[in-house]
Enzyme design. Structure first.
Site, PDB file in Angstrom:
ATOM      1  N   ASP B  75      -7.453 114.282  -1.058  1.00 45.37           N
ATOM      2  CA  ASP B  75      -7.150 112.855  -0.917  1.00 45.37           C
ATOM      3  C   ASP B  75      -5.677 112.627  -0.608  1.00 45.37           C
ATOM      4  OD1 ASP B  75      -9.728 112.507  -1.563  1.00 45.37           O
ATOM      5  OD2 ASP B  75      -9.380 111.164  -3.265  1.00 45.37           O
ATOM      6  N   ASP B  76      -5.418 111.456  -0.094  1.00 43.64           N
ATOM      7  CA  ASP B  76      -4.072 110.864   0.030  1.00 43.64           C
ATOM      8  C   ASP B  76      -3.198 111.468   1.118  1.00 43.64           C
ATOM      9  OD1 ASP B  76      -4.988 109.543  -2.147  1.00 43.64           O
ATOM     10  OD2 ASP B  76      -3.597 110.438  -3.589  1.00 43.64           O
ATOM     11  N   HIS B 126      -9.479 106.691   3.502  1.00 47.02           N
ATOM     12  CA  HIS B 126      -9.048 106.482   2.123  1.00 47.02           C
ATOM     13  C   HIS B 126      -8.199 105.204   2.051  1.00 47.02           C
ATOM     14  CE1 HIS B 126      -8.785 107.800  -1.932  1.00 47.02           C
ATOM     15  NE2 HIS B 126      -7.497 108.047  -1.934  1.00 47.02           N
ATOM     16  N   HIS B 130      -3.794 102.507   0.217  1.00 45.78           N
ATOM     17  CA  HIS B 130      -4.203 102.923  -1.105  1.00 45.78           C
ATOM     18  C   HIS B 130      -4.150 101.843  -2.185  1.00 45.78           C
ATOM     19  CE1 HIS B 130      -4.759 105.805  -4.439  1.00 45.78           C
ATOM     20  NE2 HIS B 130      -5.250 106.603  -3.506  1.00 45.78           N
ATOM     21  N   HIS B 227      -5.973 117.105  -4.176  1.00 41.95           N
ATOM     22  CA  HIS B 227      -4.998 116.286  -3.453  1.00 41.95           C
ATOM     23  C   HIS B 227      -4.081 117.180  -2.643  1.00 41.95           C
ATOM     24  CE1 HIS B 227      -6.312 113.695  -6.800  1.00 41.95           C
ATOM     25  NE2 HIS B 227      -6.102 112.692  -5.947  1.00 41.95           N
TER      26      HIS B 227
END
Lengths: 524, 721
Positions: B75-76, B126, B130, B227
């Site tokens: 993620d991210d 995503h 965020h 991540h």
């Protein structure tokens, strides 16, 4: 750097009303004096009294253009130069000849929010006397300080836009209320060269009838809606209704009336009667004015800044005065400095201070206001109306700068000239516009809702209307305001003991009959 | 038009900065997280179901991972440092994974997204920056998705149908707040992917712990949350390096999601307009990143320059003041007492010429006055003649410009010391005497006096007053010590006739003949010094319009003069010395530094609205305080009252900006049409935009206005360097 005309009217004050020419000789003298004070003794053209500031200079008749200009002021207080520092006395350079004001009778009409005219005016049907005419643009307000008029118009428009869209930043962009109170304070100071009691009476007389008209309509609507003042928890009950007749306090109103599904929102009473606090504040300022002016002339700075100090005490929660009294005191404190600043403007205090000092100090005061606001944001963020000390300081600084630059326009310059009629109209009907605008904003909703019933409204158009609803309200509210001007605006004229007019936008030249006819034609 | 180009440049800079702040999550970022809520309105089968939630249809369904399939999700990202390492490890072990990228990071590092796709990984959304979607409006959710797709299209040319909500975890963590969002996102055509095992690698719990948490029980299939961005991820990389072979030994396969489920790829190619929009977006973001880097360097440069200049000024002006104020200080063996010729070039100065000439009559130094009337149409010459003063001569010429008038004056002057002043300037009785004292030193060729603003009560006057006092008492003292005084003010300056003749007199090659002649003096080896007590009172422009045209002429003229004397850079002797020390210094402080100055304001505005507001204001106040110290020192040196300093804060907020917009315009002129006009700029000395030749000014018709600055033509003083 405006000498001339402003000096002109202060000189007039110095000589006092007794020095004015016989009003009977020229019916427009009253008007002129009301608006500008008695003109300087020399009624000749500028330059007729020679060249002030030219001491020790040989005659310069060969260069006539010199007579039109002032000497440059090199004077430096630390190192005066022998010749160059000869002070330039303010001279009657731009003091308008009497005909200036007389050229257009409309000029005598002062905005009712700041009525400068209490005495009976010569009806404008009197044939115009033979006075020297100045070439003037048609429709020019003439004789009035159009700069102040423009500010008042801007303030009114800002108030309407703010009440419609609710944008908090508008209160920072242009602090309307401070500006309005300052203008009113300035005009009040001017009128107070006459006996105070008469001035106050005249002001109140011009304020009340328009309010009564509004009160009748709003109260009727509230009672039809089922409001019972005696059931209000914190009000005075039926006694509070007296404020709809004389607004010594802000008139009471129900927080909710009718139903959500009704024609108007259930908060319409709040919206409609909410702005009435202004009348209460105005009334108290008028009543307090003789005292304020007296104090100002003795201790100018202390008087000017006292309301700010008072705001710091009662507007920050340091000391809390409960109820309507608290509101009244806070409003008085928040806008008191603006009102007295208007007086200072009239008394010439602002002119005695170098401009850079005024502007720089005002900027510092305003910076303080912003800083204070940033730490005390209200429910609507940067809405200064919720932050008394920020409102007081920001308005004070803003108004100080506006008044310091006050250029005393005889007519709107350049591109602004095209707004002349609207400025004149909004100034002549300021009370009407202010009183009614919020109710009219509300009234746009049931009208606009009709649009949804149109046969060709599909989902897309409905969605488009939903997103642009406020915009349409904004478009619609102005015709409604125009209607209210036509419908009830003339009460302002009656209150001022004038013959009523439908559409006083200053577009007439002579004679009220013709003007009225034209006004009516326009109104249709 | 005059404001258009400079303001466009500023707006463009600001836009770049905002775009950067946007993709760096400084603007519009929302870090709130919804607290846990009840879950009674989430369907039971979702809570108990798998991590792949499909709400596209009428009834929501969810899928479990097949056995022995492990889908790694990151993620991210992408992150410029850690994502390449993750990709390397995956490649090394022939594993595929899913990357849930944010729009901001994808826009900033499009190459990494492209590499993910090329390596066979899948990319999911995503959101753009965020936020917790359960706190956002439907419109914002739509925007988050479409902006994320836009970035993806620009980076890799694809769209994706996979989505992972920020702050999500397991399927059974769905609650009444997040479920409606999941349903809504399904209605937009996305499949929501949560996870089975959470490595919690963002806590940096150690490699072993990450592996332990990521590993599913038995031979269950799982979606693993990891991540690749948001901090130091070396534990994640190391954990991957051992997790992959470990699990492969246990018979696990590492596929991307659709491979694991045996369904068609989640990617679709983007073509046509959407692709170009995406590419344009990514390009714009790249441009803003690069621009911002340049801007930051520029800001650093300007910061160093500003502080270096302040330090240098304080130091050198202190040295200068101490030197010339020593009790035994003398310019030469004996004071200068010989008579002086004072030249007053005048063009339509009817309003002030009398004051000017009369102030000269009070001079304590023996002088003759020569008024050169440059073809005035307002009777300037007759006014002077009408005064019938002794020692005052009037020379008339057809309008030929100020340099020509001065040259004519020099030709008519009787004496060898020549003082030049403007027709609207007033001298004190001691000015001329003070001004010529330095000529006791035979190496001094020219002297700059101290021009002061007479009309300093208006705001714009007060600002110029501060500027003049600082310019004369700090700048000029510094330049005096450094021997590179760039300008002798036209309002008050003195020359040695022999020096003037050696450099060929005044020239009209540039708009700033005073800078030109001063530089010529330096190149000829003369010293140019500053005489602090030779005060002249001048009237500063009263309106922005006049100020603008005056400063435009100055700054453009300075550029012309620097360009004209550029050969000094490579010459020998005193000319070379000036060319290699003075000229670069002057260019740096007068041309380059002001050009970078707007950066301060651009960053100030940005910081005020988006950045750390308090720090920004604090920094600004700090710089203001330094300015104030310098200004106060200058005022003390000049024995001026400090009251005018109260307008310093506003000057920093309004006046300085005006000045650099002027300079920007001069640059634009110089870079575009400057060379064409080079030789045409004579006679009137008025550039296109100068309001010039309106005697008495445009406001002459407004009653009560102060007489404005005299016509700008040909007699613009230039007191401040």
């Amino acid at each position: 750097m405006t000498h001339g005309y402003r000096d002109g009217y202060t000189d007039g004050h110095a000589s006092g009303p007794g020095g004015a020419p016989d009003p009977s000789a020229n019916p427009y003298w009253n008007a002129y004096e009301e608006t500008y004070g008695t003109p300087p003794a020399t009624q000749g053209m500028p330059g007729a009294q020679g060249m002030p500031g030219a001491q020790g200079m040989p005659a310069t008749a060969a260069f006539p253009q010199q007579q039109q200009q002032q000497q440059p002021q090199w004077a430096d207080e630390t190192r005066p130069l022998p010749q160059a520092s000869a002070p330039t006395p303010a001279w009657a350079q731009a003091a308008a000849p009497p005909g200036h004001a007389a050229g257009i009778p409309d000029s005598v009409l002062d905005p009712a929010l700041n009525p400068a005219l209490d005495t009976a005016l010569t009806p404008s049907s009197t044939p115009a006397p033979a006075v020297p005419k100045k070439p003037k643009k048609p429709g020019g307000g003439g004789g009035r300080d159009r700069y102040l008029d423009l500010l008042r118009s801007l303030a009114l428009v800002r108030v309407v836009v703010y009440h419609l869209f609710g944008w908090a930043w508008l209160t920072v962009l242009f602090p309307s209320m401070g500006v309005m109170f300052a203008l009113a304070g300035s005009l009040m100071a001017r009128s107070l060269n006459r006996p105070a009691w008469g001035v106050i009476r005249g002001r109140i007389r011009r304020l009340l009838p328009p309010l009564w008209a509004f009160s009748v309509v709003v109260l009727a609507m509230m009672f039809v809606g089922g409001w019972n003042p005696s059931k209000d928890d914190d009000g005075l009950g039926w006694l509070g209704l007296i404020n709809y007749i004389i607004p010594i306090g802000a008139p009471p109103y129900p927080w909710q009336i009718g139903s959500k599904s009704g024609l108007l929102e259930d908060t319409w009473a709040v919206q409609a009667a909410g702005p009435l606090w202004y009348l209460r504040a105005y009334l108290w300022f008028v009543i307090a004015s003789p005292l304020l002016l007296w104090a100002f002339r003795r201790v100018p700075w202390a008087t000017l800044l006292a309301p700010l100090a008072l705001t710091a005490v009662v507007g920050t929660g340091l000391v809390k005065i409960p109820g309507e009294t608290g509101n009244a005191v806070t409003d008085f404190a928040v806008y008191g400095s603006c009102w007295i600043l208007g007086m200072a403007h009239h008394e010439g205090l602002l002119r005695q201070i170098p401009r850079y000092v005024v502007v720089s100090c005002a900027a510092l005061v305003m910076a303080f206001g912003l800083w204070w606001a940033s730490g005390h944001l209200g429910p609507d963020g940067w809405d200064l109306n919720d932050i008394p000390l920020a409102q007081a300081t920001w308005s004070f600084g803003f108004v100080a700068i506006l008044l310091q630059y006050s250029p005393s326009w005889q007519e709107l310059p350049g591109r602004l000239a095209r707004w002349d009629k609207l400025v004149t109209l909004s100034n002549n009907r300021a009370v009407t516009i202010y009183l009614w605008h919020n109710l009219l904003i509300m009234a746009t909703v049931p009208i606009l809702d009709r649009l949804y019933e149109l046969p060709f409204m599909d989902d897309r158009l409905t969605g488009a209307l939903d997103t642009t609803y406020l915009l349409w309200m904004f478009v619609l509210v102005w015709p409604l305001i125009a209607l209210s001007i036509v419908g009830v605006g003339w009460i302002e004229d009656l209150a001022a003991k004038r013959s009523p007019r439908l559409w006083p936008d200053g577009s007439k030249k002579r004679g009220s009959n013709r003007a009225r006819a034209r006004g009516r034609g326009r109104a249709r | 038009m005059r404001y258009l180009l400079p303001s466009l440049i500023l707006v463009a800079l600001m836009a770049m900065l905002m775009l950067r702040g946007f993709v760096h999550s400084e603007i519009l970022a929302d870090h709130r997280v919804q607290p846990e809520a009840a879950a009674d309105r989430v369907p039971e089968k979702i809570l108990e179901g798998g991590p792949v939630i499909d709400t596209r249809g009428d009834s929501p369904t969810s899928l479990e991972m097949p056995k022995q399939r492990l889908v790694l999700t990151f993620d991210d990202g992408p992150d410029p440092k850690w994502t390449p390492k993750v990709l390397d490890v995956l490649k090394q072990h022939n594993a595929h994974a899913v990357f849930f990228v944010t729009g901001t990071m994808a826009s900033r590092y499009p190459d990494l997204v492209e590499r993910m796709v090329q390596d066979g990984h899948e990319v999911g959304l995503h959101t753009f920056n965020h936020p917790d979607l359960s706190l956002q409006s439907q419109r914002r959710i739509d925007w988050e998705l479409s902006q994320n797709q836009l970035a993806l299209a620009g980076a890799a040319g694809i769209r994706t149908s996979l989505f992972r909500p920020p702050y999500s975890s397991f399927a059974d963590a769905m609650d009444n707040k997040s479920w409606p969002v999941t349903e809504y996102i399904g209605s937009r055509g996305y499949i929501t992917i949560v996870n089975n095992t959470d490595s919690e690698d963002w806590r940096k719990p150690g490699v072993d712990e990450i592996i332990r948490r990521a590993t599913p029980k038995g031979s269950e299939g799982a979606i693993v949350l990891m991540h690749d961005s948001g901090g130091d991820r070396h534990q994640t990389v190391e954990a991957l390096d051992s997790l992959l072979p470990q699990m492969k030994k246990r018979g696990y396969e590492f596929d991307n999601l659709t491979e694991a489920l045996g369904s068609p790829s989640a990617h679709t190619q983007v073509t046509g307009l959407d692709l170009w929009k995406g590419k344009a977006w990514v390009y714009a973001v790249q441009a803003s990143e690069n621009t911002t880097s340049v801007l930051v360097v520029g800001l650093a440069v300007i910061g160093v320059l500003v502080f270096a200049r302040f330090g240098l000024m304080l130091l050198l002006s202190g040295v200068h003041a101490r030197r010339v104020r020593r009790r035994d200080f003398r310019w030469g063996p004996r004071p200068v007492t010989e008579p002086v010729s004072v030249l007053v070039p005048a063009y339509n100065e009817a309003k002030c010429i009398e004051n000017t000439v009369r102030s000269l009559m009070a001079s304590r130094h023996p002088i003759e006055v020569i008024v050169i009337d440059d073809g005035s149409s307002d009777g300037t010459a007759r006014i002077v003649e009408g005064l019938r003063l002794p020692n005052v001569r009037v020379v008339r010429q057809l309008n030929a410009g100020k340099p020509a008038a001065l040259n004519r004056g020099v030709a008519n002057a009787r004496y060898d010391l020549i003082v030049m002043m403007d027709g609207d300037t007033v001298f004190e009785p001691g000015t001329v005497g003070e001004l010529v004292q330095p000529f006791a030193d035979p190496s001094v060729g020219a002297v700059a006096g101290n021009a002061k603003v007479g009309n300093k009560d208006s705001l714009i006057g007060a600002w110029q007053h501060i500027e003049y006092v600082m310019g004369f008492n700090l700048d000029r003292r510094m330049y005096d010590i450094l021997r590179c005084m760039p300008t002798i003010p036209g309002a008050v300056g003195a020359f040695r006739r022999s020096a003037l003749e050696r450099v060929g007199g005044m020239s009209d090659d540039t708009l700033a003949e005073d800078t030109d002649i001063t530089m010529a003096m330096h190149r000829d080896g003369w010293r140019v010094v500053y005489a602090e007590n030779a005060r002249a009172w001048t009237e500063a422009p009263e309106s922005v319009q006049q100020l603008w045209s005056q400063r435009y002429r100055w700054s453009y003229g300075t550029m012309q003069a620097i360009w004209k004397h550029r050969r000094a850079l490579i010459e020998k002797g005193p000319s070379g010395r000036f060319g290699r020390v003075g000229l670069p210094l002057v260019s740096l402080f007068m041309v380059v530094a002001p050009l970078l100055a707007p950066l301060i304001d651009v960053f100030l505005l940005y910081g005020l609205f988006f950045g750390p507001t308090e720090k920004t204001i604090g920094a600004w106040l700090g710089v203001l305080a330094i300015q104030a110290v310098c200004a106060a020192y200058a005022f003390r040196l000049d024995r001026e009252r400090m009251t005018h300093l109260i307008s310093l804060p506003l000057q920093q907020l309004l006046y300085r900006q005006l000045m650099y917009v002027v300079l920007l315009q001069s640059w634009i002129t110089a870079l575009t049409g400057g060379r064409l006009r080079w030789q045409k700029l004579r006679r009137t000395g008025v550039v296109g935009s100068a309001p010039g030749s309106v005697p008495g000014g445009a406001s002459g018709s407004v009653p009560g206005s102060v007489p404005v600055q005299r016509s700008a033509s040909g007699n613009d003083r230039r007191p401040v360097g």
